[in-house]
Design an enzyme around this catalytic site. Structure first.
Site, mmCIF file in Angstrom:
data_model
loop_
_atom_site.group_PDB
_atom_site.id
_atom_site.type_symbol
_atom_site.label_atom_id
_atom_site.label_comp_id
_atom_site.label_asym_id
_atom_site.label_seq_id
_atom_site.Cartn_x
_atom_site.Cartn_y
_atom_site.Cartn_z
ATOM 1 N N ASP A 28 0.787 -1.246 0.000
ATOM 2 C CA ASP A 28 0.000 0.000 0.000
ATOM 3 C C ASP A 28 0.821 1.300 0.000
ATOM 4 O OD1 ASP A 28 -1.941 -1.949 0.211
ATOM 5 O OD2 ASP A 28 -2.963 -1.084 1.945
ATOM 6 N N HIS A 54 -10.546 7.153 1.224
ATOM 7 C CA HIS A 54 -9.165 6.990 0.752
ATOM 8 C C HIS A 54 -9.088 5.897 -0.307
ATOM 9 C CE1 HIS A 54 -9.576 3.802 3.760
ATOM 10 N NE2 HIS A 54 -8.643 3.153 3.080
ATOM 11 N N LYS A 78 -6.938 -4.966 -3.276
ATOM 12 C CA LYS A 78 -7.725 -5.475 -2.156
ATOM 13 C C LYS A 78 -8.673 -4.400 -1.656
ATOM 14 C CE LYS A 78 -4.129 -4.114 1.043
ATOM 15 N NZ LYS A 78 -4.926 -3.151 1.827
ATOM 16 N N CYS A 88 -2.224 -2.648 7.468
ATOM 17 C CA CYS A 88 -2.071 -3.555 6.321
ATOM 18 C C CYS A 88 -0.767 -4.330 6.320
ATOM 19 C CB CYS A 88 -2.295 -2.783 5.032
ATOM 20 S SG CYS A 88 -4.023 -2.231 4.922
HETATM 21 C C1 VGL Z 1 -4.805 0.846 5.515
HETATM 22 C C2 VGL Z 1 -6.413 1.743 6.865
HETATM 23 C C3 VGL Z 1 -7.354 1.624 5.880
HETATM 24 C C4 VGL Z 1 -3.382 0.429 5.324
HETATM 25 C C5 VGL Z 1 -5.739 0.706 4.501
HETATM 26 O O1 VGL Z 1 -2.905 0.374 4.169
HETATM 27 O O2 VGL Z 1 -2.711 0.153 6.342
HETATM 28 N N1 VGL Z 1 -5.153 1.351 6.688
HETATM 29 N N2 VGL Z 1 -7.006 1.095 4.689
HETATM 30 ZN ZN ZN Z 2 -8.385 1.094 3.078
#
Ligand code: VGL
Ligand code: ZN
Length: 207
Positions: free
Chosen positions: A8, A81, A106, A151
Site C-alpha cells: 500500500d 481513501h 484489495k 495492512c
Molecule cells: C490501511 C487503513 C485503511 C493500510 C488501509 O494500508 O494500512 N489502513 N485502509
Molecule cells: Zn483502506
C-alpha cells in the site's frame, strides 16, 4: 525463492494524502533500493469503491476513528481513501513501479475491508497473492510498506498463517498510530507470531 512485498505505498497514505501516515514517503527509497535484490517484487494496492463501508462518510453521524460493526466484523472508520481510479489510489510518487512483477488489489468489496494483502478481514475471499507466490516457489517473503499497524501487520500475520517464512523490513514501514504505541504493539504481535525482523541495510549487504 523469496519475494519482496510492498504494501500500500499509495498517494493517500503519504503526507498530503487523505489518510496520511507520518513519514510515509520515507519508505519509497527503501522499497526502490531493495527491488533490485529480489527476483519477484509484489505490490498490494488498497482499491476501494466509493461506497466502501470503511469510510466514515458512508455512515450517517459517524466519525473517523470510531469502530462500528460492518457485516459482523468490527470496523474502524477511515477518511475516504484509495478510491478506485483516483490519484489517491495510485502508487506514491517515485516508487519504481516498472520493477513490480505483480500487483494485487484489495478492499474492492464495499461490505468488507481488507487490511491483509492475502485475504479480506473475514478471511472469506483470497486475493490470489498466496497461490501466486506458492506457484512461483516462494518460501520467504519480505514485507514492508504502509501502514505498520494495519495492512503491513495483517499481511505479515497471514503470511505466517499460510506457511511462509516472513521477514519484516523494519525501516521500510511506517504506521498510522491512531493510538500512541500502536506501532510498537503491532511489531510485538508480529514478532510473537514468528515474523522475523530485518533492516534493509542487512538485505543490501548480504552477498
Ligand atoms: C490501511 C487503513 C485503511 C493500510 C488501509 O494500508 O494500512 N489502513 N485502509
Ligand atoms: Zn483502506
Amino acid at each position: 525463492m523469496r519475494a519482496l512485498i510492498v504494501v500500500d505505498v499509495q498517494n493517500d497514505f503519504v503526507p498530503g494524502g487523505a489518510l496520511a501516515v507520518r513519514e510515509g514517503d520515507r519508505v519509497v527509497p527503501v522499497a526502490n533500493g531493495l527491488m533490485g535484490r529480489f527476483q519477484l517484487v509484489v505490490a498490494t494496492q488498497d482499491w476501494h469503491p466509493a461506497d466502501h463501508g470503511s469510510f466514515a462518510a458512508n455512515h450517517l453521524g459517524k466519525q473517523v476513528g470510531e469502530v462500528i460493526e460492518l457485516n459482523g466484523f468490527p470496523q474502524v472508520l477511515w477518511p475516504v481513501h484509495c478510491v478506485q481510479g483516483t490519484r489517491g489510489a495510485e502508487f506514491a510518487a517515485g516508487l519504481a513501479v516498472e520493477k513490480l512483477t505483480r500487483v494485487f488489489r484489495k478492499g474492492t468489496e464495499a461490505g468488507i475491508d481488507s487490511y491483509s494483502g492475502f485475504f479480506d478481514n473475514g478471511h472469506r475471499r483470497a486475493t490470489g497473492m498466496g497461490d501466486w507466490l506458492n506457484e512461483k516457489g516462494v518460501r520467504d517473503i519480505y514485507v514492508m510498506g504502509l501502514a505498520t499497524d494495519y495492512c503491513v501487520k495483517f499481511t505479515a500475520l497471514d503470511g505466517v498463517g499460510l506457511g511462509f517464512n516472513v521477514w519484516l523490513v523494519e525501516d521500510g514501514c511506517r504506521g498510522v498510530e491512531l493510538r500512541a504505541g500502536d506501532v510498537g504493539r503491532a511489531v510485538e504481535e508480529m514478532r510473537g507470531a514468528g515474523v522475523k525482523m530485518i533492516r534493509s541495510a542487512e538485505i543490501l549487504s548480504a552477498a
